[in-house]
Design an enzyme around this catalytic site. Sequence first.
Site, mmCIF file in Angstrom:
data_model
loop_
_atom_site.group_PDB
_atom_site.id
_atom_site.type_symbol
_atom_site.label_atom_id
_atom_site.label_comp_id
_atom_site.label_asym_id
_atom_site.label_seq_id
_atom_site.Cartn_x
_atom_site.Cartn_y
_atom_site.Cartn_z
ATOM 1 C CB ILE A 35 -0.982 -0.032 1.198
ATOM 2 C CG1 ILE A 35 -2.204 0.822 0.923
ATOM 3 C CG2 ILE A 35 -0.303 0.356 2.503
ATOM 4 C CD1 ILE A 35 -3.359 0.564 1.888
ATOM 5 C CG ASN A 92 11.572 -5.692 7.326
ATOM 6 O OD1 ASN A 92 12.789 -5.636 7.154
ATOM 7 N ND2 ASN A 92 10.725 -4.894 6.701
ATOM 8 C CD GLU A 100 5.689 -0.598 9.694
ATOM 9 O OE1 GLU A 100 4.690 -0.643 8.951
ATOM 10 O OE2 GLU A 100 6.544 0.302 9.663
ATOM 11 C CB VAL A 101 2.080 -6.676 8.933
ATOM 12 C CG1 VAL A 101 0.859 -7.592 8.854
ATOM 13 C CG2 VAL A 101 1.708 -5.253 8.513
ATOM 14 C CG HIS A 105 5.142 -9.326 5.220
ATOM 15 N ND1 HIS A 105 4.761 -9.417 6.548
ATOM 16 C CD2 HIS A 105 5.892 -8.205 5.125
ATOM 17 C CE1 HIS A 105 5.241 -8.385 7.207
ATOM 18 N NE2 HIS A 105 5.948 -7.627 6.384
ATOM 19 C CG HIS A 107 8.887 -6.080 2.102
ATOM 20 N ND1 HIS A 107 8.078 -4.965 2.175
ATOM 21 C CD2 HIS A 107 8.946 -6.577 3.367
ATOM 22 C CE1 HIS A 107 7.683 -4.786 3.429
ATOM 23 N NE2 HIS A 107 8.196 -5.754 4.170
#
Length: 121
Positions: A35, A92, A100-101, A105, A107
């Site tokens: 996003i 991360n 953060e999430v 995931h 990237h």
Amino acid sequence: MMSYDPENIFARILRGEIPCRKIYEDDFALAFHDIHPQAPIHVLVIPKGPYVSLTDFCGEAPAELIAGYFRAVGIVANELGLNDEGFRALFNVGAHGGQEVPHLHVHLLGGKRLGPMLTKS
Ligand code: 5GP
């Protein structure tokens, strides 16, 4: 290790409760545009399972899911043409990693020369 929060934003995207700009989906993974892109191409690929982080996933997920997830990452990189000029794949993990999430995931960043791996700050 923190326990999995089923209300995290990517879990909600997986359940279809929040929209995403989907690129690819199969039995193991979902890929969508970040996003807040930090490169001309910035895509996230997440596994279909409740895994907080890379270490959680590698330690706890069934082998079929691990294989299917990483195969999907490669498919997405190829489909986006990222392999042509190269790209960066980044996980991360945890507080020092800046995660953060809390749903695993990767990237995938590309579309330009990305420069040094870490910013100097
Ligand atoms: P992290 O810092 O956890 O490695 O990266 C989380 C990424 O998720 C960030 O790059 C952020 O822009 C992205 N992100 C956070 N919320 C949403 C969302 O609701 N939709 C999408 N597509 N990306 C998100």
